[in-house]
Design a protein around this motif. Structure first.
Motif, short mmCIF file in Angstrom:
data_model
loop_
_atom_site.label_atom_id
_atom_site.label_comp_id
_atom_site.label_asym_id
_atom_site.label_seq_id
_atom_site.Cartn_x
_atom_site.Cartn_y
_atom_site.Cartn_z
N PRO A 142 65.34 -9.35 -40.29
CA PRO A 142 66.68 -9.81 -39.93
C PRO A 142 67.73 -8.72 -40.16
O PRO A 142 67.74 -8.05 -41.19
N ALA A 162 56.52 -19.36 -43.12
CA ALA A 162 57.42 -19.94 -42.12
C ALA A 162 56.86 -21.24 -41.56
O ALA A 162 57.60 -22.22 -41.37
N ARG A 476 61.73 -22.95 -33.88
CA ARG A 476 61.98 -22.09 -35.04
C ARG A 476 60.89 -21.04 -35.24
O ARG A 476 61.15 -19.98 -35.79
N GLN A 501 67.05 -15.96 -30.74
CA GLN A 501 67.60 -16.85 -31.76
C GLN A 501 66.53 -17.61 -32.54
O GLN A 501 66.85 -18.37 -33.47
N ASP A 503 63.79 -18.25 -35.32
CA ASP A 503 63.70 -17.72 -36.68
C ASP A 503 62.60 -16.67 -36.80
O ASP A 503 62.80 -15.62 -37.41
N LEU A 504 61.42 -16.99 -36.25
CA LEU A 504 60.28 -16.06 -36.35
C LEU A 504 59.49 -16.09 -35.06
O LEU A 504 59.05 -17.16 -34.62
N ARG A 521 64.78 -13.53 -34.84
CA ARG A 521 65.53 -12.94 -35.95
C ARG A 521 64.59 -12.13 -36.85
O ARG A 521 64.93 -11.05 -37.32
N THR A 522 63.42 -12.69 -37.11
CA THR A 522 62.32 -11.91 -37.66
C THR A 522 61.24 -11.88 -36.59
O THR A 522 60.91 -12.93 -36.01
#
Length: 787
Positions: A142, A162, A476, A501, A503-504, A521-522
């Motif tokens: 990130p 995650a 996500r 956008q 998360d992973l 993001r990651t």
């Protein structure tokens, strides 16, 4: 054959600069009138030598599609039986795919330090692919704009952490058709073990309409024609299928059928070289001489007019039967095996022929000649691909193919039947072993019993549902087993923004592609071995053993694939090892016991010996995979059972094949607008671009082109070579693809074509086939603006 790949004499370095795709510099010549021949040999050899060197190229060619070698990572066309295979059992597209996988080029840490994501996102698909193989796990953390190396344990721990934290509905597990049966089975078990049926796959974007349509009316979603059966057909109808680019080895089968007296009808808006004439590069007299004429009749149907055409053909056959009873229809087959004929007959005879003709754009004499062929043929095959399936009314169109075939009893007969040509090398196998957001209860119950857990029953998301969830912010974690997701889907510009956008995002990949430039993001990129490479695991006794994987081709034959090259780095792992390593972290506690509610499996054992995965598959799917290990690893593998083909049995609710009734449908195009189809260049496979020359269409040095009938250009005050912008118009606004060269081309009037994946930006994510939810990329209303 040695497995060493450490030195590739003659292989070249990856290009430092991107290709300047300048439409003003693109050169065009007349479209080709024949396919393959000597130019295909030269092109294949050049790609191999430049990427891999002459030695590696020769050694990979010798094993490609051979019984003791590896399966082609390109299309899913079946191989001839053992003993009938050529020493060079591959095509130009396959040779290019292997050259790119076996390349000596590698992506280094220095390269990644010099190329932030904002720069990678500006590079072309060609340039990204040309950088070579990924050799170590990578992470974009990130706030960072660069990938950096990460250890395997840290990477898998990051993914496991995650996935433990998210609602299963917020995790998506995508599959590319290139994955093996073994990797795909572990992938779906991982997802369902977490409680998710979110298993979209690439078939959602291509042949989903075929499966839906055939399942409804025949009880089986797969093709009923084998390679040997096709070669014995009297009549082959090729509908919406550019054979020479998408499944070139099919031309050899058509050549054999033609030599046995078959007729071929091509139905396609574009006059494609491979539908006109074939110069077989493995038969010198054919390659250097005239070759084999392919299409006896070429119907340049308007885009989306296939449903109308087959309704018109069926109507004419019924009229001939009415005029001379007993001369056209197979009444014994119809009475014994079908239902719904009366309603179908009444509907067809009531259709307005003037409107049918308007939808097709064809002359009456063209249609009548095809009716003559249909009425004379005793063995008819209908072959189709994405030119049919990527329409709003695709399911209805495929069912109209079945309607026509049933009139003459062309199901469950050698040399006759339905043949959807799958695009990717194991996309059909992935679905067979469980990659679907809505597998049948029988499969889920057996999976739960085999692994001691309760799989979720609520259907998950397909690709269209994934795009909806991405744009709504409901994804996500995204795990991609191969593929280039953001480039393959419609509305690609919007999807890229939404994907960033998440998360992973996790991509199991062999080379760089556009999806990596738009990671979450990651973002993790995990390097995996390819089809050409040796997969060495611990083995059943722990002393090391090379593993075999299995794949399924378009005729439903499952066979083994054995890679021979060394992987490009010791850090590269098999897809199966990556997925099983993740499953062990998620499902097994510190004490070695399976966590409550999770699948019970010895994950390390499954990685050590893939035959144990196949044992699980055979118990979950006993009707298909009995004695899986012995049959799959025998020369040529084995043919999966198919009730229609093998027994003339239809697994429908009433045990009969169903005639269907469909209202006449075709795209409605406003005055002054045109209808766009996306297409592949001959120098690409799916989203992988090998070069900038489309040899068969006479386009050299660029991809920023749109093919338009000369009369349609003139009607807009445009000429060949003018620069134009393509604008699609939908209820939610306009989408643009600017700066294309207009190429005057022999296509059906009112129809234009541009290259996939670039033109995906013009296709809304919600423009889908009814019931199939496949992107309707072959029927996009556009206007041409002068650039």
């Amino acid at each position: 054959m040695t497995s060493d790949r450490s030195h590739h004499p003659g292989a070249t370095a990856a290009p430092a600069e991107d290709h300047p795709d300048d439409p003003t510099a693109t050169r065009t010549t007349a479209p080709g009138r024949w396919a393959t021949g000597v130019p295909a040999i030269v092109s294949s050899a050049a790609q191999g030598v430049l990427q891999d060197g002459a030695d590696v190229t020769a050694r990979t060619w010798a094993r490609l599609n051979q019984t003791s070698g590896f399966d082609c990572p390109s299309c899913a066309w079946p191989d001839p039986a053992p003993g009938h295979r050529s020493p060079f059992e591959f095509c130009e597209s396959g040779a290019k795919a292997v050259a790119h996988e076996a390349t000596a080029r590698t992506v280094t840490p220095g390269f990644l330090a010099r190329h932030p994501l904002r720069l990678l996102a500006t590079r072309s698909d060609w340039w990204l692919e040309k950088q070579g193989r990924l050799t170590e796990p990578l992470v974009r953390r990130p706030g960072s704009d660069r990938y950096e190396p990460i250890g395997w344990d840290e990477a898998l721990d990051l993914v496991a952490d995650a996935l433990r934290e998210v609602d299963p509905a917020e995790a998506v597990f995508y599959t590319s058709g290139r994955a093996s049966n073994e990797a795909a089975f572990v992938h779906q078990l991982l997802a369902r073990g977490l409680g998710s049926n979110n298993l979209p796959d690439c078939s959602n974007m291509c042949h989903e309409a075929s499966g839906v349509a055939l399942n409804e009316v025949l009880g089986s979603g797969k093709g009923s024609v084998t390679l040997d059966s096709l070669e014995h057909a009297d009549l082959v109808l090729l509908v919406g299928h550019n054979v020479a680019t998408n499944a070139p080895r099919m031309l050899s089968a058509l050549e054999l059928a033609k030599e046995r007296g078959a007729s071929v009808v091509a139905v396609n808006p574009l006059r494609e070289a491979g539908l006109l004439r074939f110069k077989n590069p493995q038969r010198p007299l054919k390659a250097l001489g005239h070759g084999t004429d392919v299409a006896d009749e070429f119907l340049q149907v308007r885009l989306g007019g296939d449903l109308a055409l087959f309704q018109l053909l069926g109507k004419r056959m019924l009229q001939r039967e009415a005029a001379a009873p007993g001369t056209v229809l197979d009444t014994e087959f119809l009475d014994r095996f079908t239902s719904g004929l009366d309603a179908h007959r009444t509907h067809l005879l009531g259709l307005d022929e003037a409107e049918l003709a308007r939808a097709t754009g064809l002359a009456d004499d063209e249609v009548e000649r095809v009716v003559d062929l249909l009425c004379a043929s005793q063995r008819t095959v209908v072959v189709w691909a994405m030119g049919v399936t990527q329409h709003v009314h695709a399911v209805d169109t495929v069912q109209e193919f079945v309607n026509l075939l049933m009139l003459r009893g062309m199901l469950g007969r050698h040399g006759a039947g339905v043949l959807p040509v799958r695009g990717h090398s194991n996309v059909q196998g992935n679905r067979t072993v469980g990659i679907s957001e809505a597998m049948p209860e029988e499969f889920l119950a057996a999976l739960g019993e085999e692994f001691g857990f309760d799989p979720p029953r609520e259907p998950g998301v397909d690709v269209a549902g994934t795009l909806e969830a991405l744009q709504a912010g409901r994804v996500r974690v995204f795990v991609g087993l191969g593929g280039n997701f953001v480039r393959a889907v419609p509305d690609s510009a919007a999807v890229e923004r939404a994907f960033e956008q998440v998360d992973l995002t996790v991509q199991l990949s062999t080379t760089l592609n556009r999806t990596h430039a738009h990671g979450g993001r990651t973002a993790l990129v995990l390097p995996v071995i390819g089809r050409t490479e040796r997969d060495t695991q611990a083995g059943p006794d722990g002393r090391g053993a090379d593993q075999v994987v299995t794949v399924e081709d378009s005729e439903g034959r499952v066979h083994a694939s054995r890679g021979r090259l060394d992987p490009p780095s010791p850090q590269v792992r098999s897809e199966t090892a990556v997925l099983a390593g993740l499953a062990r972290r998620l499902f097994v506690g510190p004490d070695g016991a399976t966590r409550p509610g999770r699948p019970h499996a010895d994950w390390d054992s499954l990685v050590a010996d893939y035959s144990r995965i196949r044992s699980h598959v055979s118990r979950v799917l006993p009707s298909l995979f009995t004695d899986y290990e012995t049959r799959a690893t025998a020369p040529g593998g084995f043919l999966l059972p198919h009730a229609v083909r093998d027994e003339r049995r239809f697994d429908t609710d009433d045990g009969r094949a169903h005639f269907t009734v469909h209202e006449l449908q075709y795209p409605q195009v406003p005055e002054g607008r045109l209808l766009l189809q996306t297409m592949r260049s001959h120098d690409q496979f799916n989203t992988t671009v090998y070069g900038y020359n489309d040899r068969y269409r006479g386009i050299k040095g660029g991809r920023k082109v749109v093919l338009v009938h000369a009369d349609d250009l003139a009607a807009r005050g445009l000429a060949d070579g003018d620069l134009v912008d393509l604008v699609s118009e939908f209820h939610d606004g306009e989408r643009r693809l600017d700066g294309l060269r207009a190429v005057a081309y022999p296509t059906a009037r009112g129809c234009v074509a541009a290259y996939f994946p670039e033109a995906n930006v013009l296709v809304p994510a919600g423009h889908l086939g009814r019931r199939s939810r496949t992107p309707a990329s072959k029927s996009v209303v556009v206007r041409l603006d002068r650039a």
